[in-house]
Design a protein around this motif. Structure first.
Motif, PDB file in Angstrom:
ATOM      1  N   VAL A  78       0.840  -1.381   0.203  1.00  0.00           N
ATOM      2  CA  VAL A  78      -0.186   0.159   0.250  1.00  0.00           C
ATOM      3  C   VAL A  78       0.571   1.169  -0.151  1.00  0.00           C
ATOM      4  O   VAL A  78       0.500   1.880  -0.252  1.00  0.00           O
ATOM      5  CB  VAL A  78      -1.037  -0.024   0.976  1.00  0.00           C
ATOM      6  CG1 VAL A  78      -1.585   1.298   1.637  1.00  0.00           C
ATOM      7  CG2 VAL A  78      -1.923  -1.239   1.192  1.00  0.00           C
ATOM      8  N   ASN A  79       2.008   1.096   1.318  1.00  0.00           N
ATOM      9  CA  ASN A  79       2.316   2.435   0.937  1.00  0.00           C
ATOM     10  C   ASN A  79       4.020   2.216   0.111  1.00  0.00           C
ATOM     11  O   ASN A  79       4.497   3.573  -0.163  1.00  0.00           O
ATOM     12  CB  ASN A  79       3.488   2.622   2.293  1.00  0.00           C
ATOM     13  CG  ASN A  79       3.095   2.711   3.407  1.00  0.00           C
ATOM     14  OD1 ASN A  79       1.817   3.293   3.461  1.00  0.00           O
ATOM     15  ND2 ASN A  79       2.629   1.804   4.181  1.00  0.00           N
ATOM     16  N   ARG A  80       3.912   1.779  -1.297  1.00  0.00           N
ATOM     17  CA  ARG A  80       4.970   1.889  -2.219  1.00  0.00           C
ATOM     18  C   ARG A  80       3.692   2.482  -3.716  1.00  0.00           C
ATOM     19  O   ARG A  80       2.940   1.590  -3.678  1.00  0.00           O
ATOM     20  CB  ARG A  80       5.244   0.572  -2.306  1.00  0.00           C
ATOM     21  CG  ARG A  80       6.471   0.376  -1.878  1.00  0.00           C
ATOM     22  CD  ARG A  80       6.955  -0.659  -2.281  1.00  0.00           C
ATOM     23  NE  ARG A  80       8.251  -1.589  -1.270  1.00  0.00           N
ATOM     24  CZ  ARG A  80       8.467  -2.395  -1.278  1.00  0.00           C
ATOM     25  NH1 ARG A  80       8.517  -3.208  -2.465  1.00  0.00           N
ATOM     26  NH2 ARG A  80       9.783  -2.402  -0.742  1.00  0.00           N
ATOM     27  N   PRO A  81       3.778   3.231  -4.162  1.00  0.00           N
ATOM     28  CA  PRO A  81       3.437   3.598  -5.771  1.00  0.00           C
ATOM     29  C   PRO A  81       3.789   2.930  -6.663  1.00  0.00           C
ATOM     30  O   PRO A  81       3.711   3.443  -7.720  1.00  0.00           O
ATOM     31  CB  PRO A  81       3.540   5.245  -5.269  1.00  0.00           C
ATOM     32  CG  PRO A  81       4.717   5.112  -4.610  1.00  0.00           C
ATOM     33  CD  PRO A  81       4.945   4.851  -3.747  1.00  0.00           C
ATOM     34  N   VAL A  82       3.635   1.750  -6.744  1.00  0.00           N
ATOM     35  CA  VAL A  82       4.609   0.604  -7.666  1.00  0.00           C
ATOM     36  C   VAL A  82       2.858   0.352  -8.946  1.00  0.00           C
ATOM     37  O   VAL A  82       2.144   0.240  -8.058  1.00  0.00           O
ATOM     38  CB  VAL A  82       5.204  -0.583  -7.195  1.00  0.00           C
ATOM     39  CG1 VAL A  82       5.771  -0.601  -7.944  1.00  0.00           C
ATOM     40  CG2 VAL A  82       6.707   0.770  -6.138  1.00  0.00           C
ATOM     41  N   ILE A 137      -1.482  -0.315 -13.097  1.00  0.00           N
ATOM     42  CA  ILE A 137      -2.216  -1.257 -12.665  1.00  0.00           C
ATOM     43  C   ILE A 137      -1.336  -0.791 -10.872  1.00  0.00           C
ATOM     44  O   ILE A 137      -0.584  -1.863 -10.974  1.00  0.00           O
ATOM     45  CB  ILE A 137      -2.514  -2.922 -12.212  1.00  0.00           C
ATOM     46  CG1 ILE A 137      -3.768  -2.508 -14.145  1.00  0.00           C
ATOM     47  CG2 ILE A 137      -3.873  -3.247 -11.343  1.00  0.00           C
ATOM     48  CD1 ILE A 137      -4.410  -4.321 -14.497  1.00  0.00           C
ATOM     49  N   PRO A 138      -1.957  -0.664 -10.093  1.00  0.00           N
ATOM     50  CA  PRO A 138      -0.870  -0.982  -8.431  1.00  0.00           C
ATOM     51  C   PRO A 138      -0.748  -2.244  -8.460  1.00  0.00           C
ATOM     52  O   PRO A 138      -1.385  -2.791  -8.856  1.00  0.00           O
ATOM     53  CB  PRO A 138      -2.183   0.026  -7.551  1.00  0.00           C
ATOM     54  CG  PRO A 138      -3.347   0.597  -8.723  1.00  0.00           C
ATOM     55  CD  PRO A 138      -3.197   0.014  -9.739  1.00  0.00           C
ATOM     56  N   LEU A 165      -0.852  -3.507  -5.620  1.00  0.00           N
ATOM     57  CA  LEU A 165      -1.767  -4.064  -4.645  1.00  0.00           C
ATOM     58  C   LEU A 165      -2.740  -4.822  -5.586  1.00  0.00           C
ATOM     59  O   LEU A 165      -3.116  -5.888  -5.043  1.00  0.00           O
ATOM     60  CB  LEU A 165      -1.909  -3.038  -3.480  1.00  0.00           C
ATOM     61  CG  LEU A 165      -2.685  -4.074  -2.711  1.00  0.00           C
ATOM     62  CD1 LEU A 165      -2.240  -5.015  -1.116  1.00  0.00           C
ATOM     63  CD2 LEU A 165      -2.929  -2.963  -1.308  1.00  0.00           C
ATOM     64  N   TYR A 166      -3.540  -4.151  -5.697  1.00  0.00           N
ATOM     65  CA  TYR A 166      -4.448  -5.028  -6.769  1.00  0.00           C
ATOM     66  C   TYR A 166      -3.808  -5.823  -7.752  1.00  0.00           C
ATOM     67  O   TYR A 166      -4.772  -6.718  -7.904  1.00  0.00           O
ATOM     68  CB  TYR A 166      -5.332  -3.573  -7.727  1.00  0.00           C
ATOM     69  CG  TYR A 166      -5.461  -2.630  -6.779  1.00  0.00           C
ATOM     70  CD1 TYR A 166      -5.809  -2.557  -6.163  1.00  0.00           C
ATOM     71  CD2 TYR A 166      -6.113  -1.493  -8.222  1.00  0.00           C
ATOM     72  CE1 TYR A 166      -6.892  -1.929  -5.497  1.00  0.00           C
ATOM     73  CE2 TYR A 166      -6.829  -0.473  -7.093  1.00  0.00           C
ATOM     74  CZ  TYR A 166      -7.103  -1.008  -6.128  1.00  0.00           C
ATOM     75  OH  TYR A 166      -7.462   0.507  -5.190  1.00  0.00           O
ATOM     76  N   LEU A 167      -2.659  -6.012  -8.633  1.00  0.00           N
ATOM     77  CA  LEU A 167      -2.008  -7.568  -9.244  1.00  0.00           C
ATOM     78  C   LEU A 167      -2.491  -7.842  -8.222  1.00  0.00           C
ATOM     79  O   LEU A 167      -2.687  -9.363  -8.214  1.00  0.00           O
ATOM     80  CB  LEU A 167      -1.028  -6.286 -10.101  1.00  0.00           C
ATOM     81  CG  LEU A 167      -1.406  -6.105 -11.344  1.00  0.00           C
ATOM     82  CD1 LEU A 167       0.060  -5.918 -11.668  1.00  0.00           C
ATOM     83  CD2 LEU A 167      -2.159  -6.808 -12.197  1.00  0.00           C
ATOM     84  N   TRP A 168      -1.357  -8.734  -7.299  1.00  0.00           N
ATOM     85  CA  TRP A 168      -0.835  -8.992  -6.026  1.00  0.00           C
ATOM     86  C   TRP A 168      -2.584  -9.581  -5.351  1.00  0.00           C
ATOM     87  O   TRP A 168      -2.459 -11.091  -5.895  1.00  0.00           O
ATOM     88  CB  TRP A 168      -0.589  -8.777  -4.311  1.00  0.00           C
ATOM     89  CG  TRP A 168      -0.363 -10.105  -3.884  1.00  0.00           C
ATOM     90  CD1 TRP A 168      -0.957  -9.715  -2.586  1.00  0.00           C
ATOM     91  CD2 TRP A 168       0.472 -10.103  -3.396  1.00  0.00           C
ATOM     92  NE1 TRP A 168      -1.091 -11.272  -1.687  1.00  0.00           N
ATOM     93  CE2 TRP A 168       0.912 -11.327  -2.554  1.00  0.00           C
ATOM     94  CE3 TRP A 168       2.040 -10.121  -4.073  1.00  0.00           C
ATOM     95  CZ2 TRP A 168       1.770 -11.759  -1.813  1.00  0.00           C
ATOM     96  CZ3 TRP A 168       3.262 -11.141  -4.126  1.00  0.00           C
ATOM     97  CH2 TRP A 168       2.777 -12.143  -2.750  1.00  0.00           C
ATOM     98  N   GLY A 169      -3.651  -9.020  -5.551  1.00  0.00           N
ATOM     99  CA  GLY A 169      -4.838  -9.710  -5.023  1.00  0.00           C
ATOM    100  C   GLY A 169      -5.471 -10.203  -6.081  1.00  0.00           C
ATOM    101  O   GLY A 169      -5.788 -11.506  -6.564  1.00  0.00           O
ATOM    102  N   LEU A 170      -5.222 -10.018  -7.107  1.00  0.00           N
ATOM    103  CA  LEU A 170      -6.098 -10.716  -8.399  1.00  0.00           C
ATOM    104  C   LEU A 170      -5.523 -11.675  -9.221  1.00  0.00           C
ATOM    105  O   LEU A 170      -6.192 -12.784  -9.297  1.00  0.00           O
ATOM    106  CB  LEU A 170      -6.117  -9.440  -9.862  1.00  0.00           C
ATOM    107  CG  LEU A 170      -6.616  -9.887 -10.809  1.00  0.00           C
ATOM    108  CD1 LEU A 170      -8.231  -9.927 -11.220  1.00  0.00           C
ATOM    109  CD2 LEU A 170      -6.034  -9.340 -12.429  1.00  0.00           C
TER     110      LEU A 170
END
Length: 92
Positions: A35-39, A44-45, A47-52
């Motif tokens: 969350v704290n990284r704007p990567v 696509i962020p 975090l979203y890719l991780w969950g997806l």
């Protein structure tokens, strides 16, 4: 269903259950770190890719379990993967 197939299905079910539990835990993932990284990857962020990605793994496990274990328990006419009872009746 004979005892040998039942034992194989039970073992496969346990393996799939452990894999699903692991993928569920991983889907929650290192959220605070991501969350704290704007990567962004492909816009696509991360975090979203991780969950997806983990959601795709979970859906894959569910589909695999359906086609290998549950389908034959739910549909009484099916006898094995790729073989339906209706096809057998039509051929005889």
């Amino acid at each position: 269903m004979n005892d040998e197939n039942r034992a194989k299905n039970k073992k496969l079910f346990r393996i799939l259950l452990l894999l699903f539990a692991a993928s569920y835990l991983m889907s929650n993932g290192p959220g605070v770190l991501l969350v704290n990284r704007p990567v962004l990857l492909a816009g696509i962020p991360l975090l979203y890719l991780w969950g997806l990605g983990w959601a795709v793994v979970q859906i894959g496990l569910i589909l695999y379990a359906y086609f290998r274990i549950w389908r034959h328990e739910i549909e009484p006419g099916t006898t094995g993967p790729g073989v339906s009872g209706k096809a057998e009746e039509a051929g005889s």
